[in-house]
Design a protein around this motif. Structure first.
Motif, short mmCIF file in Angstrom:
data_model
loop_
_atom_site.label_atom_id
_atom_site.label_comp_id
_atom_site.label_asym_id
_atom_site.label_seq_id
_atom_site.Cartn_x
_atom_site.Cartn_y
_atom_site.Cartn_z
N ASP A 1 -16.11 38.58 17.34
CA ASP A 1 -17.40 38.58 16.61
C ASP A 1 -18.56 38.74 17.59
N THR B 1 -17.87 33.28 3.74
CA THR B 1 -16.92 32.17 3.64
C THR B 1 -17.49 30.98 4.40
N PRO B 2 -16.93 29.78 4.20
CA PRO B 2 -17.40 28.63 4.99
C PRO B 2 -17.26 28.87 6.49
N ARG B 3 -16.18 29.56 6.88
CA ARG B 3 -15.99 29.86 8.30
C ARG B 3 -16.99 30.92 8.79
N TRP B 4 -17.35 31.83 7.92
CA TRP B 4 -18.25 32.93 8.29
C TRP B 4 -19.33 33.04 7.21
N ASP C 1 -11.77 40.72 -0.05
CA ASP C 1 -12.68 39.94 0.79
C ASP C 1 -13.90 40.76 1.20
#
Length: 279
Positions: A150, A221-224, A267
């Motif tokens: 990332d 998402t919670p992670r991203w 996604d």
């Protein structure tokens, strides 16, 4: 450019440009996600496509030919297809078209490190020459390697891979010749504002239809929670012509699967574009 979600199944009709009514070519690109409840989601996607008015659909992460056949059965309006491979589809790339495809070919990206499971996908680009009512259009459907860090800075190890893959794309685009318009679409795994992408767009003579749109194309998402825009529609007009249009995000909401469950199709969001070729 609209900031609202576009209904891909609703009528859009012709554009009006000045005093002249012109028919736009409607294109969709979407990463279809190769894991999870794949057959159910692809059937739902195919049914939505069959109800839509898209002329050309470019999908990524359709990993197996049986999945491409599943989509075609669910979307019989798309009589023409371009994909490569027998069991495992090269690059996971599929192009569906309502208009005839006169030629197509797959070009694989060079295999460069680091070693990763993604190499099994044999990533590259699927080129198709589509005979539209307004003339030939070269469509390049592609999916670049993911950046596992990332980090899209120029010195990052995955940025170097992206530049190698974009160099292959630049050479492929050049084979179309200046007399033919080109649309390069897909999951490029590069943020819209990254230096690597903007240099590629300029060097290949392309224009980003979504250039001013800051919205993510990957579902947060919670992670991203704040992902970038990774899916793109890039165009090049034929010499002496213009290729204009706009784009928007689609398939953002859950859909009903065949067994009644509600689920997201992928996604990623889909990106639809409307293109007008003017001579």
């Amino acid at each position: 450019m609209s900031s609202s979600s576009h209904d891909p199944t609703g009528p859009t009709g012709p554009w009006t440009e000045g005093d002249q009514s012109v028919q736009a070519l409607r294109l969709l690109t979407m990463n279809a996600l190769f894991t999870g409840d794949v057959p159910a989601r692809l059937r739902a996607l195919g049914a939505a496509l069959d109800r839509s008015d898209y002329d050309i659909v470019c999908l990524q992460e359709v990993m197996f030919r049986r999945h491409a056949r599943l989509i075609r059965r669910a979307a019989p309006a798309y009589r023409h297809v371009a994909c490569s491979g027998t069991g495992l589809l090269k690059g996971g790339l599929v192009i569906l078209s309502r208009w005839p495809i006169s030629r197509s070919r797959f070009v694989r990206f060079p295999m460069t490190g680091p070693v990763r499971g993604e190499l099994i996908m044999r990533k590259g680009a699927q080129l198709a020459s589509v005979s539209t009512p307004d003339g030939e259009l070269v469509v390049v459907n592609t999916h670049l390697s993911a950046n596992r860090d990332d980090d899209w800075s120029p010195t990052n190890r995955y940025t170097r891979i992206a530049r190698t893959e974009l160099a292959t794309l630049t050479e492929l685009i050049a084979t179309a010749g200046p007399s033919v318009p080109v649309a390069v679409v897909g999951d490029l795994n590069l943020p819209r504002d990254s230096t690597t992408l903007t240099e590629f767009v300029a060097g290949a003579g392309l224009r980003d239809i979504l250039a001013s749109d800051p919205r993510p194309t990957y579902r947060p998402t919670p992670r991203w929670p704040s992902p970038p825009a990774l899916d793109h529609v890039l165009v090049r007009a034929a010499a002496g012509e213009s290729l204009t249009g706009d784009a928007d995000l689609v398939f953002q909401d859950k859909v009903t699967l065949g067994d009644g469950r509600q689920a997201y199709l992928s996604d990623h969001y889909g990106v639809r574009a409307r293109l007008i070729r003017s001579r």
